[in-house]
Design a protein around this motif. Structure first.
Motif, PDB file in Angstrom:
ATOM      1  N   VAL A 196       0.868  -1.173   0.000  1.00 44.45           N
ATOM      2  CA  VAL A 196       0.000   0.000   0.000  1.00 44.45           C
ATOM      3  C   VAL A 196       0.905   1.222   0.000  1.00 44.45           C
ATOM      4  N   GLU A 197       0.813   2.021  -1.069  1.00 44.54           N
ATOM      5  CA  GLU A 197       1.683   3.184  -1.182  1.00 44.54           C
ATOM      6  C   GLU A 197       1.233   4.264  -0.205  1.00 44.54           C
ATOM      7  N   LYS A 198       2.191   4.782   0.540  1.00 47.21           N
ATOM      8  CA  LYS A 198       1.901   5.790   1.559  1.00 47.21           C
ATOM      9  C   LYS A 198       2.934   6.894   1.443  1.00 47.21           C
ATOM     10  N   GLY A 199       2.597   7.941   0.705  1.00 49.79           N
ATOM     11  CA  GLY A 199       3.572   8.985   0.445  1.00 49.79           C
ATOM     12  C   GLY A 199       4.679   8.445  -0.424  1.00 49.79           C
ATOM     13  N   LYS A 233       6.669   6.093   0.680  1.00 53.18           N
ATOM     14  CA  LYS A 233       7.005   4.788   1.238  1.00 53.18           C
ATOM     15  C   LYS A 233       5.911   3.767   0.922  1.00 53.18           C
ATOM     16  N   THR A 244       3.719   0.329   2.551  1.00 51.09           N
ATOM     17  CA  THR A 244       3.358  -0.525   3.688  1.00 51.09           C
ATOM     18  C   THR A 244       3.148  -1.940   3.185  1.00 51.09           C
ATOM     19  N   ARG A 264      -0.922  -5.393   8.167  1.00 48.63           N
ATOM     20  CA  ARG A 264       0.055  -4.403   7.724  1.00 48.63           C
ATOM     21  C   ARG A 264       1.189  -4.403   8.745  1.00 48.63           C
ATOM     22  N   THR A 298       6.628  -0.739   7.171  1.00 43.83           N
ATOM     23  CA  THR A 298       6.695   0.328   6.175  1.00 43.83           C
ATOM     24  C   THR A 298       8.137   0.447   5.708  1.00 43.83           C
ATOM     25  N   ASP A 317     -11.395  -0.084   3.624  1.00 40.74           N
ATOM     26  CA  ASP A 317     -10.689  -1.155   4.341  1.00 40.74           C
ATOM     27  C   ASP A 317     -11.136  -2.528   3.870  1.00 40.74           C
TER      28      ASP A 317
END
Length: 261
Positions: free
Chosen positions: A133-136, A138, A140, A148, A151, A178
């Motif tokens: 899961v792309e987070k900014g 970075k 996850t 999860r 990161t 979710d």
């Protein structure tokens, strides 16, 4: 008629009085043997307790780690906090296991093994990411159970990235984001290994509209997460039958299609 003789009366009295009682000396000997035996048992028990808890012979000296892939053995040892130098028998293996699972979420399971005479072994099984899961800037990592767990700055090779491309009508209240992520994880876990290596993105448009983007510009219309194994088998058969195709549709595994060859 004559009565019993004196000898006969003596024999009768012996029979009626039972066997002769053992002499006092014999009873004292048996008592002393019992005391000696009990003393030996107590001394042996005390010696065993001292060897296990007080002697320098069975102390914790080594903490070998096995099974790590991304984690290092040093990280695992530090999180485990094994009391080196303490009696091996007194080490709380359950507490070490709980501490590792709490401190290092990447660990899926761990077996803490007491290895006589000097080691506490840590046998680690790390979680395997099936989706990112792309987070900014970075990513996850998510495992097949939807957990999860880490990161990371760079996407691991061979793990697809989740893309949520939802419209206003695509995610009704019974299918929140979710829930859609969990469905995407299910699908990622069902993708055949031969295809997973080439899968770059799992794209979710709605609950029953999920597609895969593969290397080389190929796409797979997967549909929902239902009947995942059947779809996986159908996809492999379809790719084998039409290796030049660019687009595959296994959303209805009993009526698959390919195009763009």
């Amino acid at each position: 008629m004559a009565g019993p003789t004196t000898a006969e009366r003596g024999e009768r009295q012996k029979l009626e009085s039972g066997p002769p009682r053992p002499p006092l000396v014999g009873r004292l000997r048996r008592f002393r043997r019992l005391i000696i035996l009990l003393s030996a048992v107590v001394l042996a028990g005390a010696a065993a307790v001292w060897i296990l808890y007080g002697s320098p012979w069975l102390r914790t000296e080594d903490v070998p780690v096995s099974g790590v892939r991304v984690l290092t053995a040093a990280q695992v040892r530090e999180a485990a906090g094994v009391p080196v130098g303490s009696p091996l028998i007194s080490v709380d293996t359950d507490a070490i296991e709980a501490r590792l699972l709490r401190e290092l979420p990447r660990i899926d399971s761990v077996e803490v093994v007491r290895s006589w005479p000097h080691a506490i072994g840590l046998e680690v099984t790390e979680r395997t990411p099936v989706l990112l899961v792309e987070k900014g800037a970075k990513f996850t990592e998510v495992d097949a159970g939807g957990v999860r767990f880490a990161t990371v700055p760079d996407a691991p090779k061979g793990v697809p990235v989740l893309e949520l491309a939802l419209s206003g009508r695509a995610a009704p209240s019974r299918f929140p984001a979710d829930r859609l992520v969990r469905e995407a994880v299910r699908i990622a876990g069902d993708i055949p290994d031969e295809v997973a290596r080439d899968t770059r993105t799992v794209k979710v448009r709605s609950y029953d509209a999920v597609s895969l983007e593969l290397r080389g510009g190929r796409t797979v219309e997967w549909g929902s997460a239902e009947r995942g194994r059947a779809k996986a088998r159908t996809l492999l058969a379809l790719m084998k039958a039409d290796p030049g195709a660019r687009h595959f549709d296994v959303s209805a595994p009993t009526a698959p299609a390919s195009s763009g060859s």
